[in-house]
Design a protein around this motif. Structure first.
Motif, PDB file in Angstrom:
ATOM      1  N   ILE A 110       0.826  -1.053  -0.066  1.00  0.00           N
ATOM      2  CA  ILE A 110      -0.752  -0.098   0.055  1.00  0.00           C
ATOM      3  C   ILE A 110       0.744   1.289   0.134  1.00  0.00           C
ATOM      4  O   ILE A 110       1.893   1.229   1.392  1.00  0.00           O
ATOM      5  CB  ILE A 110      -0.943  -0.322   1.524  1.00  0.00           C
ATOM      6  CG1 ILE A 110      -1.772  -0.968   0.901  1.00  0.00           C
ATOM      7  CG2 ILE A 110      -1.377   0.991   1.859  1.00  0.00           C
ATOM      8  CD1 ILE A 110      -2.509  -1.146   2.400  1.00  0.00           C
ATOM      9  N   LEU A 111       0.722   2.440  -0.957  1.00  0.00           N
ATOM     10  CA  LEU A 111       1.251   3.515  -1.499  1.00  0.00           C
ATOM     11  C   LEU A 111       1.164   4.984  -0.609  1.00  0.00           C
ATOM     12  O   LEU A 111      -0.563   4.753  -0.765  1.00  0.00           O
ATOM     13  CB  LEU A 111       1.181   3.583  -2.562  1.00  0.00           C
ATOM     14  CG  LEU A 111       2.968   4.877  -2.333  1.00  0.00           C
ATOM     15  CD1 LEU A 111       4.119   4.871  -2.309  1.00  0.00           C
ATOM     16  CD2 LEU A 111       3.038   5.213  -4.498  1.00  0.00           C
ATOM     17  N   THR A 112       1.255   5.581   0.115  1.00  0.00           N
ATOM     18  CA  THR A 112       0.753   6.189   0.949  1.00  0.00           C
ATOM     19  C   THR A 112       1.588   7.676   0.732  1.00  0.00           C
ATOM     20  O   THR A 112       3.288   7.768   1.351  1.00  0.00           O
ATOM     21  CB  THR A 112       0.059   6.370   2.632  1.00  0.00           C
ATOM     22  OG1 THR A 112      -0.949   7.029   3.000  1.00  0.00           O
ATOM     23  CG2 THR A 112       1.430   5.810   3.270  1.00  0.00           C
ATOM     24  N   LEU A 113       1.132   8.323   0.690  1.00  0.00           N
ATOM     25  CA  LEU A 113       1.577   9.835   1.057  1.00  0.00           C
ATOM     26  C   LEU A 113       1.415  10.018   2.273  1.00  0.00           C
ATOM     27  O   LEU A 113       1.243  10.616   3.473  1.00  0.00           O
ATOM     28  CB  LEU A 113       0.866  11.262   0.672  1.00  0.00           C
ATOM     29  CG  LEU A 113       1.258  12.630   0.478  1.00  0.00           C
ATOM     30  CD1 LEU A 113       2.948  12.262  -0.259  1.00  0.00           C
ATOM     31  CD2 LEU A 113       0.121  13.801  -0.187  1.00  0.00           C
ATOM     32  N   SER A 114       3.046   9.938   3.132  1.00  0.00           N
ATOM     33  CA  SER A 114       3.422  10.204   4.110  1.00  0.00           C
ATOM     34  C   SER A 114       5.104  10.229   4.555  1.00  0.00           C
ATOM     35  O   SER A 114       5.819  10.078   3.426  1.00  0.00           O
ATOM     36  CB  SER A 114       2.637   9.872   5.147  1.00  0.00           C
ATOM     37  OG  SER A 114       2.903   9.805   6.718  1.00  0.00           O
ATOM     38  N   SER A 115       5.853  10.537   5.570  1.00  0.00           N
ATOM     39  CA  SER A 115       6.972  10.177   6.129  1.00  0.00           C
ATOM     40  C   SER A 115       7.519   9.640   6.929  1.00  0.00           C
ATOM     41  O   SER A 115       5.987   8.361   7.269  1.00  0.00           O
ATOM     42  CB  SER A 115       7.801  11.711   6.353  1.00  0.00           C
ATOM     43  OG  SER A 115       8.586  11.797   6.935  1.00  0.00           O
TER      44      SER A 115
END
Length: 245
Positions: A177-182
């Motif tokens: 799962i790819l999520t926009l975060s750090s």
């Protein structure tokens, strides 16, 4: 018990990192920050401090010399970009000696040494954007593909950071799962739930470790090995292998 502390470092970035880490510990009370040891003297003499985070290589005076000549000596954790002074630091009974860049895990180890009985210090939970979590939950929600996806913590094997994105690798799921975060957003909140950072790009589930060999970790369900970074190695072995933390 709260510990009053100050930070002394001539580098603004180094101060900012330590201030961020200190803010994660409710028992640490930051009294002030100083870019010179001489500017800190009045605070040290009038505030009954418990701890100084003290850089060694500074223009005005060497941090070790400064500490040795203090009329009042709080406990000290030395910080520096060089390892040459480590032996001297421990000779004067420093709590710890941290080499820059300082990881949160290594900082966590140092602050725990403050506790004479070995008890752990509670870490404040982070609440970053795209991440929903609290102590009682065994799941997280992440924003991915225009939806909030619920992920059970027991299904997470590896979190892998790529600049502004994180890939979350799951058990029995070939596609992460790819999520926009750090990756840093997950570091503190997941630590108390069985996850540990082993590299600047990787956080792993301790429960999913299959074996450890030559500073590499083999994870269950994954063919590739995960490298244990040099700045994370000591903390990882103390926590996971030696069970001392």
């Amino acid at each position: 018990m709260n510990y009053k502390c100050i930070v002394i470092d001539d580098e603004t970035l180094a101060i900012d990192v330590l201030v961020d880490y200190i803010g994660k510990f409710p028992v640490l009370e930051l009294v002030g920050t100083f870019d010179s040891p001489l500017k800190s003297m009045n605070t040290i003499l009038t505030n009954s401090l418990d701890l100084i985070f003290l850089d060694i290589n500074m223009p005005d005076i060497n941090g070790i010399s400064f500490y040795e000549n203090l009329p009042i000596k709080p406990k000290v954790i030395f910080t520096t970009a060089y390892s040459d002074f480590a032996v001297k630091g421990f000779e004067i009974n420093a709590i710890d000696y941290l080499v820059k860049p300082i990881s949160f895990e290594r900082f966590f180890m140092a602050v725990n040494k403050l506790m004479a009985n070995g008890a752990h210090l509670p870490v404040a939970q982070a609440s970053p954007m795209n991440f929903s979590f609290n102590e009682s939950q065994d799941y997280i929600f992440v924003r991915a593909e225009y939806a909030s996806i619920k992920i059970n913590l027991k299904d997470i094997v590896i979190l892998e950071g790529y600049k502004d994105y994180v890939k979350i690798h799951l058990v029995d799921e070939p596609k992460p799962i790819l999520t926009l975060s750090s990756i840093k957003h997950y570091e503190t909140s997941l630590f108390s739930k069985g996850f540990v950072r082993v590299h600047k790009r990787h956080i792993i589930s301790v429960d999913k470790i299959e074996n450890i060999s030559r500073n590499r970790v083999k994870m269950k369900t994954k063919e590739e090995f995960i490298l244990i970074g040099n700045s994370y190695k000591d903390f990882f072995y103390e926590l996971v292998v030696n069970n001392k933390i």
